[in-house]
Design a protein around this motif. Sequence first.
Motif, mmCIF file in Angstrom:
data_model
loop_
_atom_site.group_PDB
_atom_site.id
_atom_site.type_symbol
_atom_site.label_atom_id
_atom_site.label_comp_id
_atom_site.label_asym_id
_atom_site.label_seq_id
_atom_site.Cartn_x
_atom_site.Cartn_y
_atom_site.Cartn_z
ATOM 1 N N LEU A 102 -14.293 -76.673 -7.123
ATOM 2 C CA LEU A 102 -14.623 -75.289 -7.498
ATOM 3 C C LEU A 102 -13.377 -74.493 -7.868
ATOM 4 O O LEU A 102 -13.382 -73.727 -8.830
ATOM 5 N N LEU A 103 -12.347 -74.639 -7.065
ATOM 6 C CA LEU A 103 -11.128 -73.823 -7.221
ATOM 7 C C LEU A 103 -9.928 -74.738 -7.394
ATOM 8 O O LEU A 103 -9.651 -75.561 -6.525
ATOM 9 N N LYS A 104 -9.247 -74.582 -8.509
ATOM 10 C CA LYS A 104 -8.070 -75.421 -8.786
ATOM 11 C C LYS A 104 -6.830 -74.548 -8.920
ATOM 12 O O LYS A 104 -6.859 -73.538 -9.623
ATOM 13 N N LEU A 105 -5.770 -74.956 -8.239
ATOM 14 C CA LEU A 105 -4.492 -74.251 -8.370
ATOM 15 C C LEU A 105 -3.648 -74.991 -9.393
ATOM 16 O O LEU A 105 -3.506 -76.215 -9.304
ATOM 17 N N ASP A 106 -3.148 -74.256 -10.370
ATOM 18 C CA ASP A 106 -2.351 -74.919 -11.398
ATOM 19 C C ASP A 106 -1.333 -73.957 -11.997
ATOM 20 O O ASP A 106 -1.608 -72.769 -12.142
ATOM 21 N N GLY A 122 -0.959 -70.402 -11.113
ATOM 22 C CA GLY A 122 -2.185 -69.588 -11.089
ATOM 23 C C GLY A 122 -3.352 -70.395 -10.552
ATOM 24 O O GLY A 122 -3.159 -71.296 -9.727
ATOM 25 N N PHE A 123 -4.537 -70.076 -11.025
ATOM 26 C CA PHE A 123 -5.720 -70.794 -10.546
ATOM 27 C C PHE A 123 -6.808 -70.689 -11.604
ATOM 28 O O PHE A 123 -6.769 -69.841 -12.499
ATOM 29 N N SER A 124 -7.795 -71.570 -11.480
ATOM 30 C CA SER A 124 -8.988 -71.460 -12.321
ATOM 31 C C SER A 124 -10.189 -71.960 -11.522
ATOM 32 O O SER A 124 -10.030 -72.687 -10.531
ATOM 33 N N LEU A 125 -11.352 -71.535 -11.944
ATOM 34 C CA LEU A 125 -12.590 -71.920 -11.265
ATOM 35 C C LEU A 125 -13.433 -72.765 -12.207
ATOM 36 O O LEU A 125 -13.372 -72.583 -13.432
ATOM 37 N N ASP A 126 -14.233 -73.665 -11.624
ATOM 38 C CA ASP A 126 -15.236 -74.351 -12.430
ATOM 39 C C ASP A 126 -16.456 -73.432 -12.485
ATOM 40 O O ASP A 126 -17.221 -73.338 -11.521
ATOM 41 N N LEU A 127 -16.614 -72.756 -13.601
ATOM 42 C CA LEU A 127 -17.609 -71.675 -13.690
ATOM 43 C C LEU A 127 -19.045 -72.188 -13.677
ATOM 44 O O LEU A 127 -19.976 -71.388 -13.515
ATOM 45 N N ASP A 128 -19.238 -73.496 -13.836
ATOM 46 C CA ASP A 128 -20.609 -74.025 -13.785
ATOM 47 C C ASP A 128 -21.258 -73.767 -12.425
ATOM 48 O O ASP A 128 -22.475 -73.776 -12.305
ATOM 49 N N TYR A 129 -20.436 -73.577 -11.401
ATOM 50 C CA TYR A 129 -20.969 -73.410 -10.051
ATOM 51 C C TYR A 129 -21.240 -71.944 -9.707
ATOM 52 O O TYR A 129 -21.709 -71.654 -8.618
ATOM 53 N N PHE A 130 -20.915 -71.056 -10.608
ATOM 54 C CA PHE A 130 -21.015 -69.632 -10.286
ATOM 55 C C PHE A 130 -21.843 -68.892 -11.329
ATOM 56 O O PHE A 130 -22.026 -69.385 -12.446
ATOM 57 N N ALA A 131 -22.338 -67.738 -10.935
ATOM 58 C CA ALA A 131 -23.257 -67.015 -11.822
ATOM 59 C C ALA A 131 -22.890 -65.554 -11.997
ATOM 60 O O ALA A 131 -23.602 -64.814 -12.670
ATOM 61 N N TRP A 132 -21.779 -65.107 -11.369
ATOM 62 C CA TRP A 132 -21.502 -63.663 -11.421
ATOM 63 C C TRP A 132 -21.236 -63.161 -12.834
ATOM 64 O O TRP A 132 -21.341 -61.972 -13.081
#
Lengths: 583, 247
Positions: A220-224, A227-237
């Motif tokens: 879900l949450l990757k640090l790179d 910074g960071f990024s999220l796998d947005l497929d898992y979220f709906a906001w």
Amino acid sequence: MPTYILGISALYHDSAAVLLRDGEVVAAVQEERFSRLKHDPALPVRAARWCLARAGITIADVAWLVFYEKPLRKFDRILSTSVATFPKSWAAFPRHMRAWLGDKLWLRGNLCEAFGVRPDRVLFCEHHLSHAASAFFPSPHRDAAILCVDGVGEWATTSLWRGRDTAIEPVAEVRFPHSLGLYYSAITAHLGFAVNEGEFKVMGMAAYGQPRFRAEMDRLLKLDDGGFSLDLDYFAWHWHPSQAASPKLEQLLGPPRYPGTPFTPRATPEGAGEAEIAASQRYADLAATAQQQIEEAMLHLARHAKAKVGTEALCVAGGVALNSVANHRVAAEGPFANLWIQPAAGDAGGALGAALWAWHSVLGNPRGPALERADLGRDTPLDRTRELLDDLGARYEDVGDDAPERAGDDLAAGKVIGWMDGRCEWGPRALGHRSILADPRRPETRDAVNVRVKYREPFRPFAPSVVAEHADEYFDIPAASREPARFMLSTGPVRESARATLGATTHVDGTARVQVVDAGTSPRYHRVISRFGAETGVPVVLNTSFNLKGEPVVSSPVDAMASFVRSGLDLLYIDNFRVERPR
Amino acid sequence: MGVLRRMWLTVASEVSWRLPGRPQRLLAAFALAERGSMLDMLAAVEATDRRELRKKYFLHALDEGRHALVFAERVRALGQLGRAEAAIEDSGKLVEAGIVGGRTLFERLGEPEFLTFVYVAEADAVEQFRVYLDRGLPDTRTQDELRGILKEETFHVSYSRAEVDRYRKEGLPVDWWATRLRLRRLWEGWLRFSRDFGAVMSAFWLGVLYLLVMAPFRLLARLEPGGWQTPAGRPGGDPLVAARMEG
């Protein structure tokens, strides 16, 4: 003629008003302390009115009203995101547009109408710049990296700035929909708590678990790259009108916890069956994993900030800056020698930041002294309180200036007391002005206060307040955590030797969110703890906010009396008055 | 009680209590209304100049707070909560506290009209609860709780009626206020209906707009990538001019 600036944050959650006089904070208070609606998002008309009254002025004397966001940029983000997520955003789009076209888009006019100011006197500061200013300008630092991490403002969800004297320059930002704050909120909702309210509960729950879901949650949450990024497929906001998570999150993490389900992990399995214990433990482990991720993300961001900006000091703001466990790790393991966090680090603090930004960065005025105290809110004259107590037929005694010592004696005698003293605190923490206090030594006190007084979940920990002179005897506080600990914004280890002594305030993982109390800035509260220490040999008290479940912290004597009567508190102190329970 | 009002309450209660999930929502609405009343009464304790009334307002507020807890507890006991659970757990849903434009109900009405409001609202609530009890609704346990609440509501009616009678003797137009309050309730009901209807209509037309106008732009629009980005440029020039801009 002094220059008055009124800072306003509102319309999302925790609205607030702050009044500056020549750059100095005269008053700062959240609207919820007046409306009694927790996290009240409404325009803070009552808070602003009180701020003006406190200064003895009217709105006509205010030079500038500064709002903590740029509304059109926010609208741009909402519109752009709706288009980018077409057609999934079909339900969110009409709802957002109704709210914006019907009300929020006309903010300048609404502010003028609500507060009675002229349109040309209204300024707008970016959301994250408000946060950055709220963290930097009240700090003692003249050159610092500033890290803002929250849900979302206009576009930025995380931002890095450099503050130098009266200027704040942007360095980099992470943009919506990638958001650490929204990620933590999605997990909060999955664990059955209300968003923007239950994040503290997740932090408390995490201590009962092990981070055994890293494999799943690292998807879900990757640090790179700092910074960071999220796998947005898992979220709906970014496309759903009310849900933070998509169905994929449930597939990954299992069924969400139903609100109000008893929490009985292995550490406290009272009366629960094996299935219940296993379910609770799973939720605790999810909380522990999310908490560990947030801590590592904050450390990662702090290291990037150091690499990019290179200062000795870091100022942190935004809702995630209220994650006291993460703050401790940034202080203890991070690259900065000094960490500074303002007591209202969340959205309420945007009002302070917006006002200070106008004073320093827009109007070009020099810096003033650092903010050293949080008692910036409402108070009540003694004669008004006496009149109220008389009218209510309360059983009370005027103990004069001996109130702190009497309170210390009562605590030593095992009483649980409500302590309302002077002006209420700015920010969510009770720091000895609107607190419930008790003996920290007895583990049973924790259950008594949770169940009998505050009616809240039994797994939630209580914080200790310790006098500064003895803080190191009981707690392991890194040098960089000294300032955050003043405002109870850092959670760290209780020393092994003190854990048995502080049974009611040491959490299950051996930590505590300690408040270090200084005699110079909190003299009366310091006297309470000192007296308790003189009586018991332990200069530490249990301190939790003076409110009942679902209600804001008490503000006026009427609030205090109503909470006192409805709770199981033994005694109530309102300034110099010691009030006993009605017969 | 007016015959029409009783008929309306009878029909409404049959519908409200017997539909699946409705009792929980209704009880949650009661919990919120009682909690809102508690806040109104505490605001009155703070604002009143009539010191002899303070204790009555305070006791009234404590009663309302207790009623809110009783109703919330009944919601939880009935289970299958859904939206009702969210309403009782999340105080942010509280919209009944009477604060409009930063002014409490007491501040907006003034003490005489506020007391008239209290009297009318409490008397109506007593009537409403009596209809429920007469019809054996909704369940035995909730009825027991309603009986207890009725006793306290009767105290609220009696002290507020005494004050209203006193104002009437002083020549204040309390009957007109009472009528106006009831008319205002009807008006607010109409406004609620209009707002809901407007929401449905606007959702429809905005949905049409979404499908027809927004769809083509989808080809151009992209979500922002993760990771650090360079901040957008800030306008130069006079900082005061930039600060005045909303975008």
